[in-house]
Write a protein that holds these residues in place. Structure first.
Motif, PDB file in Angstrom:
ATOM      1  N   GLY A  31       0.683  -1.164   0.071  1.00 21.72           N
ATOM      2  CA  GLY A  31       0.018  -0.065  -0.036  1.00 21.72           C
ATOM      3  C   GLY A  31       0.829   1.505   0.109  1.00 21.72           C
ATOM      4  N   THR A  32       0.197   2.411  -0.430  1.00 19.76           N
ATOM      5  CA  THR A  32       0.856   3.695  -0.052  1.00 19.76           C
ATOM      6  C   THR A  32       1.173   4.117   1.254  1.00 19.76           C
ATOM      7  N   PRO A  33       1.974   5.198   1.386  1.00 19.59           N
ATOM      8  CA  PRO A  33       2.281   5.567   2.721  1.00 19.59           C
ATOM      9  C   PRO A  33       0.929   5.802   3.348  1.00 19.59           C
ATOM     10  N   SER A  34       0.098   6.725   2.631  1.00 28.16           N
ATOM     11  CA  SER A  34      -1.205   7.067   3.342  1.00 28.16           C
ATOM     12  C   SER A  34      -1.953   5.853   3.681  1.00 28.16           C
ATOM     13  N   GLU A  35      -2.145   4.886   2.759  1.00 28.62           N
ATOM     14  CA  GLU A  35      -2.994   3.888   3.211  1.00 28.62           C
ATOM     15  C   GLU A  35      -2.405   3.129   4.518  1.00 28.62           C
ATOM     16  N   LEU A  36      -0.973   2.849   4.473  1.00 26.32           N
ATOM     17  CA  LEU A  36      -0.554   2.240   5.619  1.00 26.32           C
ATOM     18  C   LEU A  36      -0.711   2.964   6.779  1.00 26.32           C
ATOM     19  N   GLN A  37      -0.772   4.176   6.715  1.00 27.60           N
ATOM     20  CA  GLN A  37      -0.880   5.056   7.929  1.00 27.60           C
ATOM     21  C   GLN A  37      -2.384   5.101   8.470  1.00 27.60           C
ATOM     22  N   TYR A  38      -3.172   5.090   7.342  1.00 24.66           N
ATOM     23  CA  TYR A  38      -4.756   4.876   7.556  1.00 24.66           C
ATOM     24  C   TYR A  38      -4.875   3.406   8.303  1.00 24.66           C
ATOM     25  N   ALA A  39      -4.279   2.652   7.913  1.00 24.04           N
ATOM     26  CA  ALA A  39      -4.554   1.155   8.534  1.00 24.04           C
ATOM     27  C   ALA A  39      -3.926   1.029   9.891  1.00 24.04           C
ATOM     28  N   LYS A  40      -2.817   1.630  10.257  1.00 27.11           N
ATOM     29  CA  LYS A  40      -2.202   1.626  11.579  1.00 27.11           C
ATOM     30  C   LYS A  40      -3.037   2.521  12.229  1.00 27.11           C
ATOM     31  N   ASN A  41      -3.880   3.597  11.986  1.00 21.02           N
ATOM     32  CA  ASN A  41      -4.533   4.324  12.960  1.00 21.02           C
ATOM     33  C   ASN A  41      -5.844   3.416  13.221  1.00 21.02           C
ATOM     34  N   GLU A  42      -6.389   2.806  12.200  1.00 20.72           N
ATOM     35  CA  GLU A  42      -7.430   1.871  12.420  1.00 20.72           C
ATOM     36  C   GLU A  42      -7.160   0.872  13.386  1.00 20.72           C
ATOM     37  N   PHE A  43      -5.938   0.006  13.363  1.00 22.60           N
ATOM     38  CA  PHE A  43      -5.557  -0.874  14.073  1.00 22.60           C
ATOM     39  C   PHE A  43      -5.302  -0.461  15.604  1.00 22.60           C
ATOM     40  N   ASP A  44      -4.910   0.994  15.614  1.00 23.69           N
ATOM     41  CA  ASP A  44      -4.669   1.396  17.049  1.00 23.69           C
ATOM     42  C   ASP A  44      -6.094   1.615  17.549  1.00 23.69           C
ATOM     43  N   PHE A  45      -7.115   2.070  17.101  1.00 23.95           N
ATOM     44  CA  PHE A  45      -7.986   2.216  17.506  1.00 23.95           C
ATOM     45  C   PHE A  45      -8.758   0.968  18.299  1.00 23.95           C
ATOM     46  N   ILE A  46      -8.487  -0.202  17.651  1.00 18.64           N
ATOM     47  CA  ILE A  46      -9.109  -1.429  18.164  1.00 18.64           C
ATOM     48  C   ILE A  46      -7.988  -1.924  19.189  1.00 18.64           C
ATOM     49  N   LEU A  47      -6.691  -1.821  19.103  1.00 16.98           N
ATOM     50  CA  LEU A  47      -5.915  -2.077  20.039  1.00 16.98           C
ATOM     51  C   LEU A  47      -5.794  -1.440  21.289  1.00 16.98           C
ATOM     52  N   VAL A  48      -6.263  -0.158  21.415  1.00 16.09           N
ATOM     53  CA  VAL A  48      -6.340   0.666  22.622  1.00 16.09           C
ATOM     54  C   VAL A  48      -7.132  -0.148  23.549  1.00 16.09           C
ATOM     55  N   ALA A  49      -8.382  -0.595  22.990  1.00 18.26           N
ATOM     56  CA  ALA A  49      -9.511  -1.582  23.863  1.00 18.26           C
ATOM     57  C   ALA A  49      -9.221  -2.911  23.907  1.00 18.26           C
ATOM     58  N   PHE A  50      -8.523  -3.445  23.103  1.00 21.02           N
ATOM     59  CA  PHE A  50      -8.172  -4.726  23.118  1.00 21.02           C
ATOM     60  C   PHE A  50      -6.681  -5.039  22.628  1.00 21.02           C
ATOM     61  N   PRO A  51      -5.837  -4.629  23.555  1.00 23.78           N
ATOM     62  CA  PRO A  51      -4.458  -4.807  22.908  1.00 23.78           C
ATOM     63  C   PRO A  51      -3.864  -6.328  22.522  1.00 23.78           C
ATOM     64  N   ASN A  52      -4.700  -7.270  22.802  1.00 23.60           N
ATOM     65  CA  ASN A  52      -4.291  -8.744  22.459  1.00 23.60           C
ATOM     66  C   ASN A  52      -5.150  -9.254  21.435  1.00 23.60           C
ATOM     67  N   HIS A  53      -5.739  -8.420  20.660  1.00 29.22           N
ATOM     68  CA  HIS A  53      -6.857  -9.003  19.677  1.00 29.22           C
ATOM     69  C   HIS A  53      -5.851  -9.749  18.710  1.00 29.22           C
ATOM     70  N   PRO A  54      -6.483 -10.918  18.586  1.00 26.86           N
ATOM     71  CA  PRO A  54      -5.771 -12.005  17.710  1.00 26.86           C
ATOM     72  C   PRO A  54      -5.543 -11.778  16.329  1.00 26.86           C
ATOM     73  N   ARG A  55      -6.327 -11.056  15.702  1.00 24.56           N
ATOM     74  CA  ARG A  55      -6.381 -10.975  14.335  1.00 24.56           C
ATOM     75  C   ARG A  55      -5.784  -9.338  13.860  1.00 24.56           C
ATOM     76  N   VAL A  56      -6.169  -8.429  14.857  1.00 25.10           N
ATOM     77  CA  VAL A  56      -5.509  -6.992  14.308  1.00 25.10           C
ATOM     78  C   VAL A  56      -4.205  -7.156  14.972  1.00 25.10           C
ATOM     79  N   LEU A  57      -3.709  -7.451  15.948  1.00 24.67           N
ATOM     80  CA  LEU A  57      -2.223  -7.437  16.336  1.00 24.67           C
ATOM     81  C   LEU A  57      -1.338  -7.790  15.267  1.00 24.67           C
ATOM     82  N   PRO A  58      -1.498  -8.981  14.833  1.00 22.55           N
ATOM     83  CA  PRO A  58      -0.599  -9.305  13.620  1.00 22.55           C
ATOM     84  C   PRO A  58      -0.519  -8.510  12.571  1.00 22.55           C
ATOM     85  N   LEU A  59      -1.831  -8.041  12.231  1.00 21.32           N
ATOM     86  CA  LEU A  59      -1.968  -7.135  11.126  1.00 21.32           C
ATOM     87  C   LEU A  59      -1.250  -5.817  11.204  1.00 21.32           C
ATOM     88  N   GLN A  60      -1.357  -5.189  12.626  1.00 19.19           N
ATOM     89  CA  GLN A  60      -0.536  -4.149  12.852  1.00 19.19           C
ATOM     90  C   GLN A  60       0.887  -4.416  12.801  1.00 19.19           C
TER      91      GLN A  60
END
Length: 159
Positions: free
Chosen positions: A1-30
């Protein structure tokens, strides 16, 4: 992905990981996203937060091992994968990636054992088998000995 797409994905994953730091699918994606963004040093921070909640969860150990393997931190990857597979021997990805880590460590016989298990469990990727074949270490494990056939019941004597 482009740098902006990667940053968007990181931000979305951060949103989930704040509430669920050990999310089994999101953590590997992050972890994958951070590596692709050129920020692999942040991967361990995310996993450390997850370990604070659940230090001995096999999926977490295996996901961290896979991320470390992708970052060529082979010794650390091997440690995490061995711990994860010991806790969950039926993990297809754990067995496969432990096999890859063992190939990198030059432990080909042990790598073959884990490869055979991964493929018996249904892992589809041929990469581990190809590496072992190239090294001359691909050897199917012997089939387990068949249980002896039950004896036929004795016939009652006829009069």
């Amino acid at each position: 992905g482009t740098p902006s797409e990667l940053q968007y994905a990181k931000n979305e994953f951060d949103f989930i990981l704040v509430a669920f730091p050990n999310h089994p699918r999101v953590l590997p994606l992050q972890a994958e996203t951070l590596v692709r963004m050129g920020k692999p040093q942040l991967v361990d921070e995310y996993f450390q937060r997850a370990y604070q909640l659940s230090p001995d969860v096999p999926q977490l150990l295996i996901a961290h091992g896979i991320a470390l393997l992708k970052m060529n931190k082979n010794k650390e990857a091997l440690d995490r994968l061995q711990k994860g597979v010991a806790l969950e021997p039926g993990s297809i990805n754990g067995q496969y990636n432990l096999g890859l880590a063992l190939v990198r460590a030059g432990k080909l016989a042990e790598a073959n054992e884990h490869a055979q298990i991964a493929y018996a469990l249904g892992h589809p990727a041929p990469g581990l088998r190809n590496q072992l074949q190239k090294a001359g270490a691909w050897k199917p494990l012997p089939a387990p000995a068949a249980a002896p056939a039950p004896e036929a019941p004795a016939k009652a004597p006829t009069q």
